[in-house]
Design an enzyme around this catalytic site. Sequence first.
Site, short mmCIF file in Angstrom:
data_model
loop_
_atom_site.label_atom_id
_atom_site.label_comp_id
_atom_site.label_asym_id
_atom_site.label_seq_id
_atom_site.Cartn_x
_atom_site.Cartn_y
_atom_site.Cartn_z
CG HIS A 25 -5.41 6.35 -3.80
ND1 HIS A 25 -4.79 7.00 -2.74
CD2 HIS A 25 -6.67 6.35 -3.49
CE1 HIS A 25 -5.96 7.06 -1.79
NE2 HIS A 25 -7.00 6.94 -2.52
CB CYS A 26 0.06 4.19 -1.97
SG CYS A 26 1.17 4.72 -3.29
CB ALA A 27 1.19 8.32 0.69
NE ARG A 29 5.27 5.13 -6.14
CZ ARG A 29 6.37 4.43 -6.34
NH1 ARG A 29 6.04 3.30 -7.12
NH2 ARG A 29 7.46 4.73 -5.68
CB VAL A 69 -2.41 10.39 -5.23
CG1 VAL A 69 -2.85 10.04 -3.69
CG2 VAL A 69 -2.45 9.18 -5.99
#
Length: 462
Positions: A25-27, A29, A69
């Site tokens: 995951h990113c910030a 998504r 997320v």
Amino acid sequence: MKYEKMSQSILAAVGGVENITSVTHCATRLRIDVKKLDAVDLDAVKKAQYALGAVVNGGQLQVIIGPNVTEAYNDFLEVAGIDFGAGVVADDEGTIADMAASMKNNGAVGLVERLGNITAQIFMPIVPALIVGGLILAIKNLLVNYCGFSTDSGTAQVLLAIFDAAFTFLPVWIGYQLASILKMQPIMGALLGAIIVSPSISGVEGLDFLGMPIPAIGYGGTVVPIVLGVVFMSAVDRVLQKIIPDVVKLFIKPLLTMFIVVPVTLLALGPVGSMMGYALSDAVTWLMQHVAVIATPIFAAINPYLVMLGLDKAFIAIEVNSLAQLGYAPIIFGFISNLCIGATCLALASTIKGDAARKGMVTSFGITALCGVTEPGFYGALVERPRLLLGTAIGALSGGLIAGIFGLVEYVAGACPGLLSALIFIAPDGGMGNFFLACVVAAVSITVSFIATRVIIAKFEK
């Protein structure tokens, strides 16, 4: 387990855990790599609870969740029965071949998208350390310059140590992440990073290996040298994996790997990587020094689409290199773009009548974007009304023009650029001129975007 139901829906829509190769995951998504993309029901993913949208970039499914997320990621791993950690599920030989086929089928766009995805997987887990280190340095400088703290005081030294730990050891963090992505033992990548930043090697004059001189290069805070080193290590690892007998593989393979990779990195890949990193920073610096009046507003206007394609993460490496070489980074268009998206969402919310829930949701999207996270607003409110993005672009062009003319820069890499991270604009010496310029740029960007969006709504969406 707030996201349990959503996770169950997404897991079913992607064809089950047997179709997943990795989860990261990113910030904002949830990023899912799959074996067979045609087995994914994208519409079902978009309809999952709490999902604000979904896109496919470079063969990777990306589910837009928002600031929560990390919680969604943890719940998804729990529901899918995937071990926590790097999130790697499958270690099959076909994964690299599938990636290569995807890039070939999609041409240059596929290659760029895939590189953007890999960059995000490398840097997003590291970003919190970079943000903390940079903001701690800003706080330390404020205390020294305006609150009477001595530079030799214990408080100042502790705060400076936090900054040094975040940036000096950056090759260690990058080595760990990249080795994990390349499906090696992550600690081997971290070990290579620790070796090149070792005070016995980094920047030391007069070293040699078997009589071959080692260039005196400081590797603290660098990006490209460790990337090249770990990629080379991956190739060496795969060869050794095939030829070393299983009975001695546990200790012989890492030994031979480092005996081969370390000299090659120090003698060739490290110096080449440093030159590449400096060349990249020099190119960006030249661009911002000579045509910033044009480049900054244009990049600010198109930044939402770079985020949509996942290409914005690639700029983190340039920011880090610029900070290491110059002490500042001129890449500030993300800050302008985020504020403009927030203002556009707030303008939209101000025109919603008779639907309190919708009005409240869009308002929260706007506030979140002003704080630096734009995906909820972009996908949840603006994509379906593309005309409103013209208001965002007008504000971005206006703010970007001022930033380009007066040379706005940032002093922290990787921050979600928004109002809450405004300390990134305070100079290391405590000077506030750049910070005040950022305030002016922010005010112009927000005001122009808000007014332009209201005008567009009044004229075209009656």
